[in-house]
Enzyme design. Sequence first.
Site: not given
Length: 256
Positions: A179, A183
């Site tokens: 994750y 990003k």
Amino acid sequence: MSEQTTHQKIALVTGANKGIGRAVAEQLAALGMTVLVGARDQRRGEEAAAAMRAAGGGDVHTVTLDVTDQTTARAAARRVEERFGHLDVLINNAGITGSGQVSPQDAYDQVPSSVDLDMVRTVFETNVFGVIAVTNAMLPLLRRSPAPRIVNVSSHAASLTLTSDPDGPFAALMPSVAYTPSKSALSALTVQYANELRKDGILVNAAAPGYVDTDSNNHTGHLTPAQGAAVVVRLATLGADGPTGGFFGEDGPLPW
């Protein structure tokens, strides 16, 4: 009447049937925009759009859109073109953590040394490649807008400055190799699109909503979706002199 006074603003929000995306859609609709709720599941998208309309949320419709499928992204662009002819705002909100509905403190499957590589690929497929697919599909429509805006919904976790600080706010969380890097990659994408599209007047920015109470963190966040949506909406409604290629939280610019 001038084109400016007759131009109805059209906004597409991906992953808008719940959470931050839905709150963004509600707020943009409240500003008078026609809002398209992008959702993988058509039924859930239609239910969300109907609920917004019933609550007095204005002109809200649904668009079936799986960001990991270029075919559906292109089909969604064709539907927008056929019905509205242009797009003014694109909110790339759809995203996944890869760990499912679990708090960041318990995301043991994100540890770099033991991560499942297929899970990393799945996260990047949505959070990074999906943004490219949708943005490129919608760019011809955005170019027809007098004031096009693209907002990529990111996270404070995208900041290498913040996450590399051993005494910082992320020090107590499990390391995240799916994750969090996805990003950070989204930040890089934001800058590159902004560089290309600056000459066309298309402002492209990344927004960090904060730690919002959503399914993705097992509802451990302390902000409401409406609070998290505020910075996204602000970037979606920037004036012509607004920034581009930036990374912003509610309180202003964030460190890369």
